[in-house]
Design a protein around this motif. Sequence first.
Motif, PDB file in Angstrom:
ATOM      1  N   ALA A  32       5.710   6.070  14.332  1.00 57.26           N
ATOM      2  CA  ALA A  32       6.786   5.396  13.603  1.00 57.26           C
ATOM      3  C   ALA A  32       6.643   5.599  12.097  1.00 57.26           C
ATOM      4  O   ALA A  32       7.629   5.872  11.404  1.00 57.26           O
ATOM      5  CB  ALA A  32       6.803   3.908  13.951  1.00 57.26           C
ATOM      6  N   CYS A  33       5.417   5.507  11.587  1.00 57.79           N
ATOM      7  CA  CYS A  33       5.193   5.720  10.153  1.00 57.79           C
ATOM      8  C   CYS A  33       5.553   7.146   9.750  1.00 57.79           C
ATOM      9  O   CYS A  33       6.207   7.371   8.724  1.00 57.79           O
ATOM     10  CB  CYS A  33       3.741   5.410   9.780  1.00 57.79           C
ATOM     11  SG  CYS A  33       3.357   3.647   9.777  1.00 57.79           S
ATOM     12  N   PHE A  58      10.132   5.993  -4.329  1.00 56.65           N
ATOM     13  CA  PHE A  58      10.229   5.094  -3.179  1.00 56.65           C
ATOM     14  C   PHE A  58       8.982   4.214  -3.054  1.00 56.65           C
ATOM     15  O   PHE A  58       9.075   3.040  -2.725  1.00 56.65           O
ATOM     16  CB  PHE A  58      10.448   5.882  -1.890  1.00 56.65           C
ATOM     17  CG  PHE A  58      11.842   6.409  -1.714  1.00 56.65           C
ATOM     18  CD1 PHE A  58      12.818   6.243  -2.677  1.00 56.65           C
ATOM     19  CD2 PHE A  58      12.182   7.099  -0.571  1.00 56.65           C
ATOM     20  CE1 PHE A  58      14.104   6.734  -2.514  1.00 56.65           C
ATOM     21  CE2 PHE A  58      13.465   7.592  -0.377  1.00 56.65           C
ATOM     22  CZ  PHE A  58      14.428   7.411  -1.352  1.00 56.65           C
ATOM     23  N   ARG A  59       7.806   4.791  -3.311  1.00 54.90           N
ATOM     24  CA  ARG A  59       6.564   4.010  -3.255  1.00 54.90           C
ATOM     25  C   ARG A  59       6.616   2.859  -4.263  1.00 54.90           C
ATOM     26  O   ARG A  59       6.159   1.762  -3.982  1.00 54.90           O
ATOM     27  CB  ARG A  59       5.351   4.890  -3.524  1.00 54.90           C
ATOM     28  CG  ARG A  59       4.969   5.811  -2.383  1.00 54.90           C
ATOM     29  CD  ARG A  59       3.727   6.636  -2.736  1.00 54.90           C
ATOM     30  NE  ARG A  59       2.558   5.792  -2.889  1.00 54.90           N
ATOM     31  CZ  ARG A  59       1.749   5.415  -1.904  1.00 54.90           C
ATOM     32  NH1 ARG A  59       1.979   5.838  -0.673  1.00 54.90           N
ATOM     33  NH2 ARG A  59       0.718   4.635  -2.142  1.00 54.90           N
ATOM     34  N   GLY A  60       7.184   3.134  -5.433  1.00 52.14           N
ATOM     35  CA  GLY A  60       7.301   2.101  -6.454  1.00 52.14           C
ATOM     36  C   GLY A  60       8.337   1.040  -6.131  1.00 52.14           C
ATOM     37  O   GLY A  60       8.184  -0.121  -6.485  1.00 52.14           O
ATOM     38  N   GLN A  61       9.387   1.428  -5.448  1.00 52.20           N
ATOM     39  CA  GLN A  61      10.471   0.508  -5.123  1.00 52.20           C
ATOM     40  C   GLN A  61      10.207  -0.319  -3.868  1.00 52.20           C
ATOM     41  O   GLN A  61      10.761  -1.404  -3.723  1.00 52.20           O
ATOM     42  CB  GLN A  61      11.780   1.279  -4.930  1.00 52.20           C
ATOM     43  CG  GLN A  61      12.323   1.884  -6.180  1.00 52.20           C
ATOM     44  CD  GLN A  61      13.589   2.698  -5.921  1.00 52.20           C
ATOM     45  OE1 GLN A  61      13.869   3.140  -4.799  1.00 52.20           O
ATOM     46  NE2 GLN A  61      14.353   2.908  -6.972  1.00 52.20           N
ATOM     47  N   SER A  62       9.412   0.216  -2.965  1.00 50.36           N
ATOM     48  CA  SER A  62       9.214  -0.459  -1.677  1.00 50.36           C
ATOM     49  C   SER A  62       7.743  -0.460  -1.287  1.00 50.36           C
ATOM     50  O   SER A  62       7.200   0.568  -0.869  1.00 50.36           O
ATOM     51  CB  SER A  62      10.028   0.256  -0.587  1.00 50.36           C
ATOM     52  OG  SER A  62       9.694  -0.238   0.693  1.00 50.36           O
ATOM     53  N   ILE A  67       3.115   1.649   2.168  1.00 51.52           N
ATOM     54  CA  ILE A  67       2.175   1.458   3.281  1.00 51.52           C
ATOM     55  C   ILE A  67       2.443   2.489   4.373  1.00 51.52           C
ATOM     56  O   ILE A  67       1.515   3.110   4.908  1.00 51.52           O
ATOM     57  CB  ILE A  67       2.252   0.022   3.830  1.00 51.52           C
ATOM     58  CG1 ILE A  67       1.697  -0.961   2.793  1.00 51.52           C
ATOM     59  CG2 ILE A  67       1.500  -0.103   5.160  1.00 51.52           C
ATOM     60  CD1 ILE A  67       1.970  -2.420   3.111  1.00 51.52           C
ATOM     61  N   VAL A  68       3.711   2.690   4.709  1.00 48.40           N
ATOM     62  CA  VAL A  68       4.083   3.688   5.725  1.00 48.40           C
ATOM     63  C   VAL A  68       3.593   5.072   5.301  1.00 48.40           C
ATOM     64  O   VAL A  68       3.044   5.828   6.110  1.00 48.40           O
ATOM     65  CB  VAL A  68       5.614   3.656   5.959  1.00 48.40           C
ATOM     66  CG1 VAL A  68       6.104   4.908   6.653  1.00 48.40           C
ATOM     67  CG2 VAL A  68       5.988   2.419   6.760  1.00 48.40           C
ATOM     68  N   THR A 126       6.424  -3.940   8.838  1.00 44.91           N
ATOM     69  CA  THR A 126       6.403  -3.050   7.679  1.00 44.91           C
ATOM     70  C   THR A 126       7.256  -1.812   7.934  1.00 44.91           C
ATOM     71  O   THR A 126       8.055  -1.408   7.087  1.00 44.91           O
ATOM     72  CB  THR A 126       4.951  -2.648   7.350  1.00 44.91           C
ATOM     73  OG1 THR A 126       4.202  -3.842   7.056  1.00 44.91           O
ATOM     74  CG2 THR A 126       4.880  -1.707   6.177  1.00 44.91           C
ATOM     75  N   VAL A 127       7.096  -1.212   9.105  1.00 45.09           N
ATOM     76  CA  VAL A 127       7.865  -0.012   9.470  1.00 45.09           C
ATOM     77  C   VAL A 127       9.360  -0.344   9.530  1.00 45.09           C
ATOM     78  O   VAL A 127      10.191   0.435   9.047  1.00 45.09           O
ATOM     79  CB  VAL A 127       7.374   0.571  10.812  1.00 45.09           C
ATOM     80  CG1 VAL A 127       8.359   1.553  11.400  1.00 45.09           C
ATOM     81  CG2 VAL A 127       6.025   1.237  10.637  1.00 45.09           C
TER      82      VAL A 127
END
Length: 143
Positions: A32-33, A58-62, A67-68, A126-127
Motif C-alpha cells: 500500500a505504501c 509532498f513530504r513537507g505538506q503531508s 511516512i508512506v 496513515t496510508v
Amino acid sequence: MEDILRYLEEIVEPTVKDFEEHPASRRHAFLACVTVFHGVDYLVYPKTSKRERLRGKFRGQSPDFAIVDDVSHAFRHVEAGKKPNLKSDNVISRPGGLSTDGFSFFNVVKGRVVLSNDQSIGLLDTVKRAAAFLRKQTDVVQT
C-alpha cells in the motif's frame, strides 16, 4: 500528467482495501505504501525531472505522505534516508487480541502495523490519509 485517476482507481484504492482487510500484515502495508508513493510518478509523467522536487514538496505538506515514502523506501532498500530515518525492521505487526476496558467487557482489538519507534502511528490510517492527499493533488499539480 499520465492517467493518475486511473492509477488511483485501479491500483492504489484496491491495494489500500487489501491492506484494510489485513491490517496486521507488513506485506500489505508495504504494498500500500509503495503504490501510494508512486502516484508521484503519474503526476509528473513524462517530466520525471520534476519527481524529486514534487516528492519533497509532498513530504513537507503531508506528514502521512512522508511516512508512506519512508516505509516504502525502507522495505525496498532495507532502510530509508541517509541517517537512516527508518529501517524495515522498524515497521512491525501488532496482532489483535482481547483487552479489557476496566468494566469486565472484552473487545476484540484488530491487529495493526505500526512503527516501533512510535506505535501510535498506525500505517493503515496513515496510508488512507496519504492516498486522500494524493487524490487532492490531481487537481493542484500542473505538469
